[in-house]
Design a protein around this motif. Structure first.
Motif, PDB file in Angstrom:
ATOM      1  N   PHE A  55      33.600  42.263  30.205  1.00  0.00           N
ATOM      2  CA  PHE A  55      33.562  40.809  30.193  1.00  0.00           C
ATOM      3  C   PHE A  55      32.331  40.368  29.403  1.00  0.00           C
ATOM      4  O   PHE A  55      31.212  40.823  29.684  1.00  0.00           O
ATOM      5  N   SER A  56      32.524  39.453  28.442  1.00  0.00           N
ATOM      6  CA  SER A  56      31.401  38.955  27.659  1.00  0.00           C
ATOM      7  C   SER A  56      31.594  37.469  27.380  1.00  0.00           C
ATOM      8  O   SER A  56      32.685  36.918  27.549  1.00  0.00           O
ATOM      9  N   SER A  57      30.513  36.836  26.924  1.00  0.00           N
ATOM     10  CA  SER A  57      30.550  35.427  26.554  1.00  0.00           C
ATOM     11  C   SER A  57      29.392  35.171  25.600  1.00  0.00           C
ATOM     12  O   SER A  57      28.713  36.113  25.148  1.00  0.00           O
TER      13      SER A  57
ATOM     14  N   GLN B  71      35.641  39.940  39.196  1.00  0.00           N
ATOM     15  CA  GLN B  71      35.800  40.430  37.825  1.00  0.00           C
ATOM     16  C   GLN B  71      36.573  41.745  37.808  1.00  0.00           C
ATOM     17  O   GLN B  71      37.431  41.967  36.945  1.00  0.00           O
TER      18      GLN B  71
ATOM     19  N   LEU C 233      34.834  33.335  29.166  1.00  0.00           N
ATOM     20  CA  LEU C 233      34.721  34.791  29.138  1.00  0.00           C
ATOM     21  C   LEU C 233      35.743  35.399  28.190  1.00  0.00           C
ATOM     22  O   LEU C 233      36.895  34.924  28.102  1.00  0.00           O
TER      23      LEU C 233
ATOM     24  N   LEU D 123      37.547  38.971  27.757  1.00  0.00           N
ATOM     25  CA  LEU D 123      37.807  40.249  28.421  1.00  0.00           C
ATOM     26  C   LEU D 123      38.437  41.217  27.427  1.00  0.00           C
ATOM     27  O   LEU D 123      39.521  40.948  26.889  1.00  0.00           O
TER      28      LEU D 123
ATOM     29  N   TRP E 126      40.210  40.926  38.442  1.00  0.00           N
ATOM     30  CA  TRP E 126      40.865  40.343  37.271  1.00  0.00           C
ATOM     31  C   TRP E 126      41.160  41.416  36.220  1.00  0.00           C
ATOM     32  O   TRP E 126      42.220  41.389  35.586  1.00  0.00           O
ATOM     33  N   ALA E 127      40.220  42.331  36.031  1.00  0.00           N
ATOM     34  CA  ALA E 127      40.441  43.382  35.038  1.00  0.00           C
ATOM     35  C   ALA E 127      41.680  44.202  35.381  1.00  0.00           C
ATOM     36  O   ALA E 127      42.501  44.523  34.499  1.00  0.00           O
TER      37      ALA E 127
ATOM     38  N   HIS F 184      28.706  40.462  30.618  1.00  0.00           N
ATOM     39  CA  HIS F 184      28.596  40.147  32.041  1.00  0.00           C
ATOM     40  C   HIS F 184      28.895  41.369  32.909  1.00  0.00           C
ATOM     41  O   HIS F 184      28.180  41.626  33.886  1.00  0.00           O
TER      42      HIS F 184
ATOM     43  N   SER G  81      31.000  45.508  32.901  1.00  0.00           N
ATOM     44  CA  SER G  81      31.790  46.519  32.191  1.00  0.00           C
ATOM     45  C   SER G  81      32.017  47.697  33.124  1.00  0.00           C
ATOM     46  O   SER G  81      31.316  47.864  34.132  1.00  0.00           O
TER      47      SER G  81
END
Length: 562
Positions: free
Chosen positions: A544-546, A491, A527, A529, A494-495, A551, A553
């Protein structure tokens, strides 16, 4: 012509006037090599443990350490490279490391030159052992133990077959001595025959000049010979080359023709494996002739598969290979593909080799590799090198049309189940240090490390992107064996990667702040972002959230390059 020295007698006594090559830019004679080997012998004799891993960039530095280890009664392991993962996997099997490896591995060093007696050593051909590793081209690399008498038998066979061609030639190579092919052709055979060993070089202007400087032999692989740059001036090399050897995989007919055109000499292919040693050879003059056995090698066809017997093998008797073959009228044999490359897909037998041959019949295909992708439902995949390199970087429509054409070609003899379902077009096949495409490298082409981003909003300071976590993402593999969970490091990666796509981030990473992981993310999660860029402070915020909540931060700080 230099006197032939059997491998077990290389350390018996120095041979005046016998040059073995160049080390550190200076000529090295046989006496100096023996002196270096004695320094290594003293170091190994004082070191505990029997098994040691050797990795050297320079072939003569490697030769001195190898001979020194053998004379001290050590068994030597040859890693194919010095990557941390390779050395870490080898660590439980060896007592230490020697050579050009990171200091963190605490490598053994040669003893000082003082107070080491100049005594001769006769190596025990049966006690001296070497462990090499298969390339992994048909599976996971496997360890193969070799005795010195096996290696000695093989270099004598090579000398009998080709020695007359190479009288007075120095040895250049593009293949590493850390693999059995390079070990034999670039180290052991030249040492026994008295041919000068040159440092490892690749295809560029320096190699052109080196080949032109003196009678030479080039030891290469198909991957290297396929990339001979024709724009260089090879005229001088053409006048000095005595032979070009190729091994490690089949040399395509077009590549052989290119070698004849560029270097003015037909390449000699040598067929064999880490398990069997050299088996046969052929010279690619006009077409692909049958393979002829090397001296001392017997062969026969057992149930359609090649079986061999020779002094190169670890045990007596016959070794049945996984190569399908047929006898040819001239007393040799022709290879028909690998028996172990016949797989079952949904209970249907499929020959990967036959699929590759069918694909290569299309004029637009330069090379093809077909493999099985593991998973809950195995499927076939194809990696294609187009004849037109630009096609590998073409747009989706053009690539889809090309793959559609190949699919239609295969449909003439294969139904949907036995055809590749996934495709990759690449400019060149991925190869390892020995110039061979391995299963791991090919499979990696199909392992996505980042979901396909769907950008929902993006301006100078904020961005929102949607990411669907597909089950085949490479990030899910190997981190949590019991359950597929997206690791936090993925994660964070990816950010940063998507942050660089959205904003003009400074090049230097400083640190992370306020990093928190709240809920795990799993396959099929969608997700969202959120990225926030504060250019004045050099801070990238991410979250990241869903539907399951937040998920992960945190904040990442960047700075301009020093």
């Amino acid at each position: 012509m230099s006197e032939w020295i059997p491998l077990h007698l290389l350390l018996q006594s120095a041979r005046p006037g016998r040059t073995v090559g160049a080390l550190d830019g200076a000529a090295l004679d046989h006496a100096a090599l023996l002196a270096r080997a004695r320094r290594w012998q003293a170091a190994f004799a004082a070191a505990e443990g029997r098994d040691w891993a050797l990795y050297f960039e320079d072939s003569l530095a490697f030769a001195a350490a190898l001979l020194g280890a053998w004379s001290a009664g050590k068994r030597v392991y040859l890693p194919g490279d010095d990557l941390p993962g390779t050395l870490q996997a080898l660590r439980p099997h060896v007592d230490g490391f020697v050579g050009d490896v990171d200091p963190c591995w605490q490598p053994l060093h040669a003893a000082p030159a003082t107070d080491i007696p100049a005594t001769g050593v006769v190596l025990d051909p049966h006690a001296c052992r070497l462990v090499v590793f298969t390339s992994g081209s048909t599976g996971q690399p496997a360890a193969i133990e070799k005795r010195l008498d096996q290696l000695g038998s093989e270099v004598e066979a090579l000398q009998q077959a080709f020695g007359a061609l190479l009288a007075g030639a120095q040895v250049h190579g593009t293949v590493s001595h850390q693999h059995i092919y390079g070990l034999l052709f670039r180290v052991l055979w030249p040492l026994a025959a008295g041919r000068a060993i040159q440092p490892r070089r690749f295809f560029h202007e320096d190699l052109v000049a080196a080949l032109a400087a003196a009678p030479s032999v080039l030891v290469a692989t198909p991957a290297h010979l396929k990339r001979l740059p024709p724009q260089l001036d090879w005229a001088g090399a053409r006048g000095q080359l005595r032979a070009v050897f190729s091994s490690g995989g089949p040399l395509p007919a077009q590549a052989a023709a290119d070698v004849r055109e560029v270097l003015g000499i037909a390449p000699i292919e040598v067929f064999g494996s880490s398990e069997t040693g050299g088996i046969a050879w052929r010279r690619c003059a006009d077409d692909a002739p049958a393979w002829q056995p090397l001296p001392g090698v017997q062969w026969r066809i057992d149930d359609g598969q090649l079986a061999v017997a020779s002094a190169h093998l670890a045990q007596g008797g016959w070794w049945r290979s996984e190569d399908r073959a047929e006898a040819s009228p001239d007393g040799g044999f022709r290879l028909l593909g690998r028996a172990d490359r016949i797989v079952k897909i949904e209970e249907r037998r499929v020959s990967l080799g036959a699929l590759e041959q069918a694909l290569c019949r299309d004029a637009g295909v330069a090379e093809a590799q077909v493999l099985v992708l593991p998973g809950t439902r195995e499927q076939l995949a194809a990696v294609i090198v187009p004849s037109d390199p630009a096609l590998a970087q073409a747009g989706d429509a053009e690539r889809r049309a090309f793959i559609g054409r190949l699919t239609a070609l295969l449909a003439q003899g294969h139904d949907a189940v036995t055809r590749p379902r996934r495709w990759r077009l690449v400019a060149a096949l991925p190869v390892n240090a020995q110039g061979k495409p391995t299963q791991a490298l090919l499979q990696a082409l199909f392992q996505k490390t980042l979901p396909s981003p769907q950008w929902l909003a993006c301006d100078a300071a904020t961005a929102r992107v949607q990411l669907v976590l597909e089950p085949d993402l490479g990030a899910f593999e190997g981190h949590f064996p019991e359950v597929a969970v997206l690791p936090g490091v993925a994660q964070l990666d990816w950010a940063i990667r998507l942050g660089r796509e959205a904003f003009d981030l400074p090049p230097r990473f400083l640190r992370m702040d306020a990093l928190k992981f709240h809920h795990v993310a799993r396959p099929h999660d969608v997700l969202m972002l959120q990225l926030d860029w504060d250019a004045a402070r050099g801070v990238l915020g991410f979250r990241f959230s869903s539907d399951h909540g937040i998920h992960a931060s945190g904040k990442v700080l960047f700075a301009d390059a020093d």
